[in-house]
Design an enzyme around this catalytic site. Structure first.
Site, PDB file in Angstrom:
ATOM      1  N   VAL A  33       0.706  -1.109   0.039  1.00 20.96           N
ATOM      2  CA  VAL A  33      -0.061  -0.162   0.041  1.00 20.96           C
ATOM      3  C   VAL A  33       0.893   1.136  -0.105  1.00 20.96           C
ATOM      4  O   VAL A  33       0.617   2.265  -0.645  1.00 20.96           O
ATOM      5  CB  VAL A  33      -0.950   0.118   1.182  1.00 20.96           C
ATOM      6  CG1 VAL A  33      -1.742   1.371   1.252  1.00 20.96           C
ATOM      7  CG2 VAL A  33      -1.824  -1.331   1.184  1.00 20.96           C
ATOM      8  N   ALA A  55      14.000  -3.570   6.965  1.00 18.22           N
ATOM      9  CA  ALA A  55      13.264  -5.182   6.762  1.00 18.22           C
ATOM     10  C   ALA A  55      11.965  -5.103   6.278  1.00 18.22           C
ATOM     11  O   ALA A  55      11.462  -6.088   5.841  1.00 18.22           O
ATOM     12  CB  ALA A  55      13.364  -5.923   8.053  1.00 18.22           C
ATOM     13  N   GLY A  56      11.276  -3.945   6.278  1.00 16.70           N
ATOM     14  CA  GLY A  56       9.709  -3.933   6.211  1.00 16.70           C
ATOM     15  C   GLY A  56       9.459  -3.339   4.752  1.00 16.70           C
ATOM     16  O   GLY A  56       8.272  -3.128   4.353  1.00 16.70           O
ATOM     17  N   ASP A 116      -7.004   2.116   4.841  1.00 17.59           N
ATOM     18  CA  ASP A 116      -8.186   1.473   5.246  1.00 17.59           C
ATOM     19  C   ASP A 116      -8.856   1.725   6.599  1.00 17.59           C
ATOM     20  O   ASP A 116      -9.371   0.783   7.275  1.00 17.59           O
ATOM     21  CB  ASP A 116      -7.404   0.085   5.347  1.00 17.59           C
ATOM     22  CG  ASP A 116      -8.405  -0.934   4.974  1.00 17.59           C
ATOM     23  OD1 ASP A 116      -9.395  -0.778   4.351  1.00 17.59           O
ATOM     24  OD2 ASP A 116      -8.199  -2.134   5.544  1.00 17.59           O
TER      25      ASP A 116
END
Length: 239
Positions: A33, A55-56, A116
């Site tokens: 997203v 890492a993300g 969201d």
């Protein structure tokens, strides 16, 4: 005589084309997203900072970091990240942390979108169709993003090909016209003449129009005439 005016339809969004060029947009998160949000921001010529542990980062975001398209801060979000932000786009899988980002943005009056979570959004991302300078956005105001995508696809399919190229040429002609007739009082006449050009010429003519055609057409502005493209190419002004 009574007049009829448009009825007010509450519950909508104020749809605007936000000029984000050179604005600082902070993106919190580095997943799928976030990647979409980053692309939208870069397409608007914004300066983008991504706050997310390395890492993300997904492959697309990592690619943009490696290419220097965005600035990357390799850690989790911190409140001071908002100090230079003009807009915040948050896309992380942590509801509590997302709400905290939203609350901090509200306190600083920074427009924010929490992915969201419609109640925690100052604005929504609609489904976008892009063809050069043409941008068409469809929004369901947070009710049905998938439906927005389906509607956008139908609209895009109904548009004629080369619409973007035609719009680019109209923009160039408009800028030339403003240089030719720069006075403020010429504004209404300029608008009326440009509208007439768009209505009189076919889309194919607008796409095919080149610089010489524009200059030849502008020679007719004073009289208000709008000869066909074939005519100005055959004769030219003054012939």
């Amino acid at each position: 005589m009574s007049q009829e005016f448009p009825e007010v339809q509450g519950g909508g969004s104020l749809i605007i084309a936000w000029q984000a060029k050179n604005k600082h947009i902070l993106v919190v998160g580095g997943g799928e997203v976030a990647a979409g949000r980053i692309l939208h921001a870069l397409n608007a010529d914004a300066h983008v900072t991504v706050v997310c542990p390395a890492a993300g980062l997904n492959a697309e975001v990592a690619h943009r970091v490696a290419r220097g398209q965005v600035r990357h801060v390799d850690r989790a979000f911190a409140p001071h990240d908002l100090d230079t932000a003009d807009m915040v786009l948050c896309a992380i899988d942590d509801p509590a942390a997302s709400t905290r980002v939203w609350q901090l943005c509200q306190a600083k009056r920074i427009p924010a979108n929490i992915a969201d979570v419609p109640p925690e959004c100052d604005f929504y991302f609609g489904s976008m169709h892009r063809d050069g300078p043409l941008q068409v956005m469809v929004s369901t105001n947070g009710n049905g993003p998938r439906l927005a995508s389906l509607v956008r696809q139908k609209i895009a399919a109904a548009l004629p090909p080369n619409m973007g190229a035609a719009i680019e040429n109209v923009g160039r002609l408009r800028r030339k016209l403003r240089a030719t007739a720069p006075l403020v009082e010429e504004g209404p006449k300029r608008m009326k003449w440009m509208s007439a050009v768009c209505e009189s010429w076919s889309l194919e003519d607008l796409v095919e129009m080149d610089e010489r055609d524009m200059d030849a057409l502008l020679a007719f502005y004073a009289s208000g005439d709008i000869p066909p493209l074939k005519e100005i190419r055959a004769k030219g002004p003054g012939n």
